[in-house]
Design a protein around this motif. Structure first.
Motif, PDB file in Angstrom:
ATOM      1  N   GLU A 134       5.656  38.502 -19.810  1.00  0.00           N
ATOM      2  CA  GLU A 134       6.495  38.543 -20.694  1.00  0.00           C
ATOM      3  C   GLU A 134       7.158  37.155 -20.958  1.00  0.00           C
ATOM      4  O   GLU A 134       6.716  36.147 -22.190  1.00  0.00           O
ATOM      5  N   PHE A 135       8.288  36.628 -20.499  1.00  0.00           N
ATOM      6  CA  PHE A 135       9.385  35.453 -20.549  1.00  0.00           C
ATOM      7  C   PHE A 135       8.856  34.253 -19.984  1.00  0.00           C
ATOM      8  O   PHE A 135       8.696  33.113 -19.492  1.00  0.00           O
ATOM      9  N   LYS A 136       7.739  34.814 -19.465  1.00  0.00           N
ATOM     10  CA  LYS A 136       6.824  33.436 -18.806  1.00  0.00           C
ATOM     11  C   LYS A 136       7.970  33.077 -17.466  1.00  0.00           C
ATOM     12  O   LYS A 136       7.525  32.014 -17.559  1.00  0.00           O
ATOM     13  N   CYS A 137       8.351  33.728 -16.625  1.00  0.00           N
ATOM     14  CA  CYS A 137       9.373  33.251 -15.609  1.00  0.00           C
ATOM     15  C   CYS A 137       9.428  33.756 -14.164  1.00  0.00           C
ATOM     16  O   CYS A 137       7.935  34.425 -14.147  1.00  0.00           O
ATOM     17  N   CYS A 138       9.841  33.337 -13.362  1.00  0.00           N
ATOM     18  CA  CYS A 138       9.379  34.209 -12.027  1.00  0.00           C
ATOM     19  C   CYS A 138      10.185  34.228 -10.779  1.00  0.00           C
ATOM     20  O   CYS A 138      11.869  32.868 -11.555  1.00  0.00           O
ATOM     21  N   GLY A 139      10.776  35.196 -10.760  1.00  0.00           N
ATOM     22  CA  GLY A 139      12.454  35.409  -9.586  1.00  0.00           C
ATOM     23  C   GLY A 139      13.124  35.398 -10.190  1.00  0.00           C
ATOM     24  O   GLY A 139      12.969  35.696 -12.290  1.00  0.00           O
ATOM     25  N   ILE A 140      14.981  35.842  -9.236  1.00  0.00           N
ATOM     26  CA  ILE A 140      15.349  35.549 -10.533  1.00  0.00           C
ATOM     27  C   ILE A 140      15.803  34.212 -11.257  1.00  0.00           C
ATOM     28  O   ILE A 140      16.377  34.048 -11.755  1.00  0.00           O
ATOM     29  N   ASN A 141      15.655  33.215 -10.292  1.00  0.00           N
ATOM     30  CA  ASN A 141      16.082  31.631 -10.451  1.00  0.00           C
ATOM     31  C   ASN A 141      14.835  31.178 -10.740  1.00  0.00           C
ATOM     32  O   ASN A 141      14.475  30.011 -11.099  1.00  0.00           O
ATOM     33  N   SER A 142      14.232  31.200  -9.090  1.00  0.00           N
ATOM     34  CA  SER A 142      12.787  30.444  -8.893  1.00  0.00           C
ATOM     35  C   SER A 142      11.892  31.623  -8.345  1.00  0.00           C
ATOM     36  O   SER A 142      12.858  32.729  -7.803  1.00  0.00           O
ATOM     37  N   ALA A 143      10.963  30.901  -8.393  1.00  0.00           N
ATOM     38  CA  ALA A 143       9.486  31.452  -7.268  1.00  0.00           C
ATOM     39  C   ALA A 143      10.345  31.554  -5.867  1.00  0.00           C
ATOM     40  O   ALA A 143       9.691  32.223  -4.989  1.00  0.00           O
ATOM     41  N   GLU A 194      -5.171  38.982  -8.571  1.00  0.00           N
ATOM     42  CA  GLU A 194      -5.306  37.811  -8.347  1.00  0.00           C
ATOM     43  C   GLU A 194      -4.280  37.766  -7.517  1.00  0.00           C
ATOM     44  O   GLU A 194      -3.101  37.796  -7.576  1.00  0.00           O
ATOM     45  N   THR A 195      -4.620  35.840  -7.066  1.00  0.00           N
ATOM     46  CA  THR A 195      -3.595  35.270  -6.117  1.00  0.00           C
ATOM     47  C   THR A 195      -2.396  34.739  -6.869  1.00  0.00           C
ATOM     48  O   THR A 195      -3.356  33.271  -7.414  1.00  0.00           O
ATOM     49  N   CYS A 196      -1.177  34.321  -6.444  1.00  0.00           N
ATOM     50  CA  CYS A 196      -0.234  33.323  -7.049  1.00  0.00           C
ATOM     51  C   CYS A 196       0.537  32.778  -6.021  1.00  0.00           C
ATOM     52  O   CYS A 196       1.052  33.343  -5.704  1.00  0.00           O
ATOM     53  N   ARG A 197       0.318  31.273  -5.949  1.00  0.00           N
ATOM     54  CA  ARG A 197       0.951  30.744  -5.456  1.00  0.00           C
ATOM     55  C   ARG A 197       2.363  30.428  -5.253  1.00  0.00           C
ATOM     56  O   ARG A 197       2.423  29.384  -6.431  1.00  0.00           O
ATOM     57  N   LYS A 198       3.465  29.970  -4.677  1.00  0.00           N
ATOM     58  CA  LYS A 198       4.580  29.420  -5.297  1.00  0.00           C
ATOM     59  C   LYS A 198       4.751  28.209  -5.788  1.00  0.00           C
ATOM     60  O   LYS A 198       5.277  28.146  -6.679  1.00  0.00           O
ATOM     61  N   GLU A 199       4.117  27.466  -5.712  1.00  0.00           N
ATOM     62  CA  GLU A 199       3.944  25.671  -6.028  1.00  0.00           C
ATOM     63  C   GLU A 199       3.522  25.828  -7.605  1.00  0.00           C
ATOM     64  O   GLU A 199       3.341  25.101  -7.998  1.00  0.00           O
ATOM     65  N   ASN A 200       2.696  27.060  -7.896  1.00  0.00           N
ATOM     66  CA  ASN A 200       1.447  26.834  -8.854  1.00  0.00           C
ATOM     67  C   ASN A 200       2.661  27.864  -9.830  1.00  0.00           C
ATOM     68  O   ASN A 200       1.856  28.361 -11.173  1.00  0.00           O
ATOM     69  N   ALA A 201       3.476  28.182  -9.561  1.00  0.00           N
ATOM     70  CA  ALA A 201       4.006  29.392 -10.597  1.00  0.00           C
ATOM     71  C   ALA A 201       5.448  28.606 -11.041  1.00  0.00           C
ATOM     72  O   ALA A 201       5.438  27.916 -11.199  1.00  0.00           O
ATOM     73  N   SER A 202       5.441  29.909 -12.045  1.00  0.00           N
ATOM     74  CA  SER A 202       6.519  29.412 -13.586  1.00  0.00           C
ATOM     75  C   SER A 202       8.104  28.724 -12.654  1.00  0.00           C
ATOM     76  O   SER A 202       8.390  29.090 -11.618  1.00  0.00           O
ATOM     77  N   LYS A 203       8.083  27.807 -13.020  1.00  0.00           N
ATOM     78  CA  LYS A 203       9.792  27.306 -13.047  1.00  0.00           C
ATOM     79  C   LYS A 203      10.967  27.935 -13.165  1.00  0.00           C
ATOM     80  O   LYS A 203      11.859  27.421 -12.494  1.00  0.00           O
ATOM     81  N   THR A 204      10.690  28.786 -14.413  1.00  0.00           N
ATOM     82  CA  THR A 204      11.743  29.393 -14.972  1.00  0.00           C
ATOM     83  C   THR A 204      12.232  30.478 -14.536  1.00  0.00           C
ATOM     84  O   THR A 204      10.882  31.408 -13.733  1.00  0.00           O
ATOM     85  N   GLY A 205      13.313  30.619 -13.589  1.00  0.00           N
ATOM     86  CA  GLY A 205      13.897  32.245 -13.154  1.00  0.00           C
ATOM     87  C   GLY A 205      14.308  32.806 -14.428  1.00  0.00           C
ATOM     88  O   GLY A 205      14.774  32.219 -15.651  1.00  0.00           O
ATOM     89  N   CYS A 206      13.677  33.849 -14.037  1.00  0.00           N
ATOM     90  CA  CYS A 206      14.524  35.403 -15.103  1.00  0.00           C
ATOM     91  C   CYS A 206      15.694  35.864 -15.619  1.00  0.00           C
ATOM     92  O   CYS A 206      15.002  36.083 -16.547  1.00  0.00           O
ATOM     93  N   GLN A 207      16.471  35.250 -15.004  1.00  0.00           N
ATOM     94  CA  GLN A 207      17.268  35.913 -15.085  1.00  0.00           C
ATOM     95  C   GLN A 207      17.998  34.814 -16.499  1.00  0.00           C
ATOM     96  O   GLN A 207      18.654  34.926 -17.435  1.00  0.00           O
ATOM     97  N   THR A 208      17.563  33.107 -16.635  1.00  0.00           N
ATOM     98  CA  THR A 208      17.799  32.657 -17.646  1.00  0.00           C
ATOM     99  C   THR A 208      17.365  33.358 -19.244  1.00  0.00           C
ATOM    100  O   THR A 208      18.026  33.381 -20.365  1.00  0.00           O
ATOM    101  N   ILE A 223      10.580  38.634   0.035  1.00  0.00           N
ATOM    102  CA  ILE A 223       9.338  39.409  -0.281  1.00  0.00           C
ATOM    103  C   ILE A 223       8.787  39.719   0.736  1.00  0.00           C
ATOM    104  O   ILE A 223       8.186  40.925   0.744  1.00  0.00           O
ATOM    105  N   THR A 224       7.709  38.343   0.270  1.00  0.00           N
ATOM    106  CA  THR A 224       6.878  38.400   0.658  1.00  0.00           C
ATOM    107  C   THR A 224       6.387  37.760   1.837  1.00  0.00           C
ATOM    108  O   THR A 224       5.627  37.823   2.484  1.00  0.00           O
ATOM    109  N   GLY A 225       7.432  37.296   2.812  1.00  0.00           N
ATOM    110  CA  GLY A 225       7.246  36.337   3.614  1.00  0.00           C
ATOM    111  C   GLY A 225       6.611  35.156   3.356  1.00  0.00           C
ATOM    112  O   GLY A 225       6.370  34.964   4.573  1.00  0.00           O
ATOM    113  N   ASP A 226       5.207  34.668   2.442  1.00  0.00           N
ATOM    114  CA  ASP A 226       4.739  33.904   2.549  1.00  0.00           C
ATOM    115  C   ASP A 226       5.117  32.408   1.417  1.00  0.00           C
ATOM    116  O   ASP A 226       5.708  33.134   0.335  1.00  0.00           O
ATOM    117  N   GLU A 227       3.662  31.677   1.316  1.00  0.00           N
ATOM    118  CA  GLU A 227       4.031  31.103   0.094  1.00  0.00           C
ATOM    119  C   GLU A 227       3.690  31.803  -1.146  1.00  0.00           C
ATOM    120  O   GLU A 227       3.445  30.942  -2.351  1.00  0.00           O
TER     121      GLU A 227
END
Length: 225
Positions: free
Chosen positions: A139-148, A171-185, A154-158
């Motif tokens: 919904e907010f196009k974010c990732c993680g608390i502050n970042s991916a 589907e698969t999502c890698r950290k480098e392709n994830a949203s750069k915005t943290g969800c807390q913000t 939790i996942t133990g990998d990328e």
């Protein structure tokens, strides 16, 4: 006589606006409720109760506007007195709610951070948290608390949850392709906007109530007991 008729018409117009505002308030409350309900695990309890408060206040406004219209049209002093008393009580309740909301707002950042950290740490064990994270990040196009990077513990990998890349669950999502915005913000900004809406609504209601009380008291004084 002209002054009395002017007051009656003015009071009727104020109550008609009051009625429309109550209807709008109820609709807004319902819309916010169905949005908030999706991520009730994330937000503080007093924020999730906010739309319910709007719906209740909207319904009370319906009844109050009815009393005011009846009092203005029939020149019934009892209706006018009841109308004024209800408005005065609502005014005091709204002041208390606004003060309470302001106090809660000061601790909002800590509350949200604690909620997100708990949901992240218990992500693998709690399906409700998984669904809430998926909705929040989509919904907010974010990732993680502050970042991916937060997902690495939790996942133990990328890899990060697919919702970080706006993808489906399978589907698969890698950290480098994830949203750069943290969800807390973005979540804090959303909640602060809710508080702003709450404040604006309170100010509008106060203004309508103040005008309504003045006209009702003037008409009551002209009619007498």
């Amino acid at each position: 006589m002209f002054g009395l008729k002017c007051i009656k018409n003015s009071l009727f117009v104020v109550n008609f606006l009051f009625f429309l505002f109550g209807l709008g308030l109820t609709i807004v409350g319902v819309l916010i409720y169905y949005n908030v309900d999706f991520y009730v695990e994330i937000i503080p309890e007093h924020v999730s109760a906010f739309p319910i408060g709007l719906i209740v206040i909207g319904c009370i406004i319906f009844v109050t506007a009815f009393l005011g219209c009846c009092g203005a049209c029939t020149e019934n002093s009892i209706f006018l007195l009841a109308f004024s008393i209800v408005l005065a009580i609502m005014f005091m309740v709204e002041v208390g709610l606004l003060i309470a909301a302001s106090i809660k707002k000061d601790g909002l950042e800590v509350t949200v951070q604690d909620s997100l950290e708990r949901m992240l740490n218990e992500y693998n064990e709690n399906q409700n948290y998984q669904a809430s994270w998926h909705f929040l990040q989509t919904e907010f196009k974010c990732c993680g608390i502050n970042s991916a990077t937060d997902w690495q513990s939790i996942t133990g990998d990328e890899l990060v949850p697919p919702s970080c890349c706006q993808k489906a669950q399978n589907e698969t999502c890698r950290k480098e392709n994830a949203s750069k915005t943290g969800c807390q913000t973005v979540l804090l900004e959303y909640l602060r906007n809710i508080y702003t809406i709450f404040t604006l609504i309170a100010v509008i209601i106060w203004l309508i109530q103040f005008i309504g009380i003045i006209f009702a008291c003037c008409l009551y004084q002209h009619i007498g007991i």
